[in-house]
Design a protein around this motif. Structure first.
Motif, mmCIF file in Angstrom:
data_model
loop_
_atom_site.group_PDB
_atom_site.id
_atom_site.type_symbol
_atom_site.label_atom_id
_atom_site.label_comp_id
_atom_site.label_asym_id
_atom_site.label_seq_id
_atom_site.Cartn_x
_atom_site.Cartn_y
_atom_site.Cartn_z
ATOM 1 N N UNK A 216 13.264 -45.717 -29.111
ATOM 2 C CA UNK A 216 14.129 -44.558 -29.379
ATOM 3 C C UNK A 216 13.475 -43.673 -30.450
ATOM 4 N N UNK A 217 14.153 -42.621 -30.886
ATOM 5 C CA UNK A 217 13.518 -41.652 -31.794
ATOM 6 C C UNK A 217 13.167 -42.228 -33.159
ATOM 7 N N UNK A 218 13.835 -43.351 -33.501
ATOM 8 C CA UNK A 218 13.530 -43.981 -34.791
ATOM 9 C C UNK A 218 12.468 -45.068 -34.638
ATOM 10 N N UNK A 219 11.984 -45.233 -33.411
ATOM 11 C CA UNK A 219 10.948 -46.232 -33.176
ATOM 12 C C UNK A 219 11.501 -47.616 -32.895
ATOM 13 N N UNK A 220 12.823 -47.731 -32.702
ATOM 14 C CA UNK A 220 13.380 -49.041 -32.338
ATOM 15 C C UNK A 220 13.031 -49.359 -30.885
ATOM 16 N N UNK A 221 12.871 -50.650 -30.613
ATOM 17 C CA UNK A 221 12.468 -51.083 -29.271
ATOM 18 C C UNK A 221 13.680 -51.150 -28.337
ATOM 19 N N UNK A 222 13.557 -50.552 -27.167
ATOM 20 C CA UNK A 222 14.643 -50.600 -26.181
ATOM 21 C C UNK A 222 14.257 -51.608 -25.102
ATOM 22 N N UNK A 223 15.139 -52.596 -24.960
ATOM 23 C CA UNK A 223 14.861 -53.693 -24.024
ATOM 24 C C UNK A 223 16.009 -53.857 -23.044
ATOM 25 N N UNK A 224 15.675 -54.009 -21.795
ATOM 26 C CA UNK A 224 16.688 -54.303 -20.765
ATOM 27 C C UNK A 224 16.709 -55.827 -20.608
ATOM 28 N N UNK A 225 17.849 -56.451 -20.947
ATOM 29 C CA UNK A 225 17.917 -57.913 -20.866
ATOM 30 C C UNK A 225 18.191 -58.353 -19.432
ATOM 31 N N UNK A 226 17.883 -59.636 -19.150
ATOM 32 C CA UNK A 226 18.053 -60.131 -17.779
ATOM 33 C C UNK A 226 19.536 -60.168 -17.381
ATOM 34 N N UNK A 227 20.456 -60.181 -18.376
ATOM 35 C CA UNK A 227 21.890 -60.157 -18.040
ATOM 36 C C UNK A 227 22.391 -58.722 -17.806
ATOM 37 N N UNK A 228 21.480 -57.757 -17.814
ATOM 38 C CA UNK A 228 21.858 -56.378 -17.505
ATOM 39 C C UNK A 228 22.103 -55.510 -18.723
ATOM 40 N N UNK A 229 22.315 -56.159 -19.885
ATOM 41 C CA UNK A 229 22.579 -55.372 -21.119
ATOM 42 C C UNK A 229 21.302 -54.724 -21.635
ATOM 43 N N UNK A 230 21.474 -53.575 -22.273
ATOM 44 C CA UNK A 230 20.319 -52.940 -22.917
ATOM 45 C C UNK A 230 20.474 -53.108 -24.425
ATOM 46 N N UNK A 231 19.405 -53.544 -25.089
ATOM 47 C CA UNK A 231 19.474 -53.672 -26.548
ATOM 48 C C UNK A 231 18.436 -52.768 -27.203
ATOM 49 N N UNK A 232 18.772 -52.408 -28.428
ATOM 50 C CA UNK A 232 17.897 -51.547 -29.198
ATOM 51 C C UNK A 232 17.604 -52.329 -30.474
ATOM 52 N N UNK A 233 16.378 -52.726 -30.672
ATOM 53 C CA UNK A 233 16.095 -53.705 -31.709
ATOM 54 C C UNK A 233 15.195 -53.183 -32.823
#
Ligand code: BTN
Length: 242
Positions: A216-233
């Motif tokens: 994202x714009x702050x450089x956080x990692x965007x991950x699509x999890x296998x359960x369908x959720x998207x996380x921003x870490x």
């Protein structure tokens, strides 16, 4: 560009921090053959066999970058070092492991530790420390998945030539950033390790399977999890299981 060479320093980043930074010219480079207390990400030590590798810092004054856009600098440094490694190892695949490690295949060849000083919402100063493994072939067990240029292609190199190549690439990418006409994010994403590939991570202490989508714009990692959720870490929350 001034380059100050030292036989031994505690840490090139720490040396830079002790300078009177108002008087320092932009692009000052501080290089040490040996660091007695090299600093890595997240409070780790940076382990590097004396005189075999590159351990240096560069001081920049990117006053044109707003505090909110600091990640642009992280991307620029990582892409520049990846440019140099790609040129040196044309037969290998070079990646950027989020946020700013340089990988050759699944192994780390370079770590970058940059710190920014913010004044009135803009970046007044950056100290960018770079540790690039050049000729070292044996690493202690405490260093996870290391590789060097020599381990990758068997060639012993003059560290100073490698330094000049990396500095050329840094200058070029930094100028592009300054000009405002650049595709640094696109370049960064195209080099991102494991992008679009499902792999294992530890997120907030739990093992997960996920696919990197981007940042994202702050450089956080965007991950699509296998359960369908998207996380921003953030960096503290996630560990790559390699
Ligand atoms: C990482 O942990 O990946 C970042 C490592 C950064 C190491 C470099 S070596 C030159 C500079 N001086 C330091 O003390 N650290 C950085």
């Amino acid at each position: 560009m001034e380059i100050r060479y030292f036989n031994t320093l505690e840490s090139t980043n720490n040396y830079c921090k002790l300078l009177n930074l108002d008087e320092v010219e932009e692009f000052l480079v501080v290089c040490a053959g040996k660091q007695t207390a090299g600093i890595g990400q997240q409070g780790n030590v940076w382990v590097s066999e004396p005189y075999k590798n590159l351990t240096f810092s560069i001081i920049l004054k990117p006053t044109f970058i707003s505090a909110a856009d600091q990640y642009q600098l992280t991307m620029t440094f990582a892409v520049a070092v990846a440019d140099a490694v790609t040129e040196l190892l044309p037969n290998e695949k070079t990646y950027i492991k989020w946020p700013n490690d340089i990988y050759v295949g699944d192994r780390k060849i370079c770590g970058i530790l940059a710190s920014n000083q913010i004044k009135q919402d803009f970046v007044a100063l950056t100290i960018c420390g770079i540790g690039l493994n050049v000729n070292q072939t044996l690493f202690p067990d405490c260093v996870p998945n290391p590789v060097s240029l020599k381990m990758a292609d068997g060639q012993e190199r003059d560290t100073d030539s490698v330094l000049h190549l990396v500095l050329d690439k840094l200058q070029k990418r930094y100028k592009e950033l300054h000009s405002g006409i650049n595709n640094i994010e696109e370049q960064y994403l195209s080099l991102l390790y494991r992008r679009g590939i499902e792999a294992s991570y530890q997120y907030k202490g739990h093992n997960i399977l996920g696919t990197i989508l981007g940042i994202n714009q702050f450089g956080h990692l965007i991950l699509q999890c296998s359960d369908g959720k998207t996380i921003c870490s953030s960096m503290k929350e996630i560990k790559f299981l390699i």
